[in-house]
Scaffold this active site. Structure first.
Site, PDB file in Angstrom:
ATOM      1  N   CYS A  95       9.945  -2.920  88.108  1.00 24.64           N
ATOM      2  CA  CYS A  95      10.342  -4.233  88.615  1.00 24.64           C
ATOM      3  C   CYS A  95      11.723  -4.257  89.278  1.00 24.64           C
ATOM      4  CB  CYS A  95      10.243  -5.244  87.489  1.00 24.64           C
ATOM      5  SG  CYS A  95      10.090  -6.922  88.104  1.00 24.64           S
ATOM      6  N   ARG A 129       7.304 -17.510  91.772  1.00 19.87           N
ATOM      7  CA  ARG A 129       7.212 -16.299  90.962  1.00 19.87           C
ATOM      8  C   ARG A 129       5.749 -15.903  90.827  1.00 19.87           C
ATOM      9  NH1 ARG A 129      11.937 -14.822  89.215  1.00 19.87           N
ATOM     10  NH2 ARG A 129      11.100 -13.139  87.982  1.00 19.87           N
ATOM     11  N   HIS A 192       5.271  -4.805  83.709  1.00 16.95           N
ATOM     12  CA  HIS A 192       5.921  -4.737  82.404  1.00 16.95           C
ATOM     13  C   HIS A 192       4.800  -4.686  81.365  1.00 16.95           C
ATOM     14  CE1 HIS A 192       9.794  -6.129  84.085  1.00 16.95           C
ATOM     15  NE2 HIS A 192       9.092  -6.971  84.802  1.00 16.95           N
TER      16      HIS A 192
HETATM   17  N1  GLN Z   1      14.807 -10.229  90.022  1.00 18.59           N
HETATM   18  C1  GLN Z   1      13.612  -9.596  90.474  1.00 18.59           C
HETATM   19  C2  GLN Z   1      12.507 -10.541  90.905  1.00 18.59           C
HETATM   20  O1  GLN Z   1      12.324 -11.606  90.333  1.00 18.59           O
HETATM   21  C3  GLN Z   1      13.115  -8.647  89.407  1.00 18.59           C
HETATM   22  C4  GLN Z   1      12.549  -9.347  88.210  1.00 18.59           C
HETATM   23  C5  GLN Z   1      12.118  -8.411  87.135  1.00 18.59           C
HETATM   24  O2  GLN Z   1      12.626  -7.296  86.989  1.00 18.59           O
HETATM   25  N2  GLN Z   1      11.185  -8.875  86.325  1.00 18.59           N
HETATM   26  O3  GLN Z   1      11.796 -10.219  91.850  1.00 18.59           O
END
Ligand code: GLN
Length: 240
Positions: A95, A129, A192
């Protein structure tokens, strides 16, 4: 005879280690130990001395603020990390670190966080998101199961292959069906979960290459861990 040693480096555990990413380190340690390897775990945070011997590198996700905190140090280590990747060192970047292994991450506010260009990918912060359980299909690893939570939208360049093709979830950008990136023995992904407890084939890929690169061979004892298959079955059946 002493047991062979594998030096496992966790990159930036203080700032880049969310949504259970630490579990990836635990799985690698356990699966190595069950095959007779002594594992030396190194934690590398900004300003630390980079260990002289490293066989396997893992790093996790982070908020945009965590990415900002590590950026300068990561850029300083970029040449070393690119050389190790070119030399076949296995790495897992999840990520937020995946994004910074690419050329750059432009956040949704327009701020540019420059990456190390180890991977030919580029990320732009999106308006929403992308969150939920995710399933991928991969020729190399079979079905891959994980959980994504990111706003960055990543586009792959010609020098990388996808980690997998999305069969459930959004993946790199929600549009082209790809998830993650592969370059030599580097695996980068948005997944994840943590990823490795549910995907032992991916864990063993990393371990195998670490051992073969250092010792020329891998003690390939098959491991059957019921918790892993239970976790896989359970996660794969969950709705998005
Ligand atoms: N900040 C990054 C995003 O939201 C990575 C997020 C994360 O590592 N879960 O794209």
């Amino acid at each position: 005879m002493d047991a062979p040693v594998i030096d496992l480096l966790q990159l930036y555990p203080r700032d880049m280690n969310i949504y259970g990413d630490w579990g990836n380190v635990l799985v690698l340690r356990k699966r190595l130990a069950l095959r007779g390897y002594d594992v030396r775990l190194h934690e590398y945070n900004p300003g630390d001395t980079f260990p002289g011997q490293v066989d396997l590198i893992v790093g996790g996700g982070g908020q945009d603020s965590g990415q900002n905190k590590i950026q300068a140090d990561l850029l300083a280590q970029g040449g070393r990390l690119r050389d190790l990747a070119d030399d076949g060192l296995p790495m897992l970047a999840v990520c937020g670190l995946y994004q910074l292994f690419g050329h750059r991450f432009t956040t949704h506010t327009g701020e540019v966080i420059t990456g190390i260009g180890l991977l030919d990918v580029e990320t732009v912060g999106g308006p929403t998101r992308l969150i939920g359980n995710t399933v991928l299909d991969s020729d190399e690893f079979g079905t891959i199961i994980g959980y994504e939570n990111h706003s960055g939208l990543t586009t792959l360049g010609a020098e990388v292959q996808p980690f997998g093709r999305v069969t459930k979830g959004d993946g790199n950008n929600g549009t082209d069906g790809t998830e993650g990136a592969r370059y030599r023995n580097v695996i980068a992904t948005y997944l994840h979960g943590s990823l490795l407890p549910k995907n032992p084939a991916v864990a063993d890929f990393l371990i195998r290459h670490a051992a073969e690169r250092r010792y020329g061979s891998f003690n390939d004892v098959p491991l059957d861990i019921p918790h892993e298959s239970e976790a896989r079955t359970d996660a794969a059946a969950r709705p998005r």
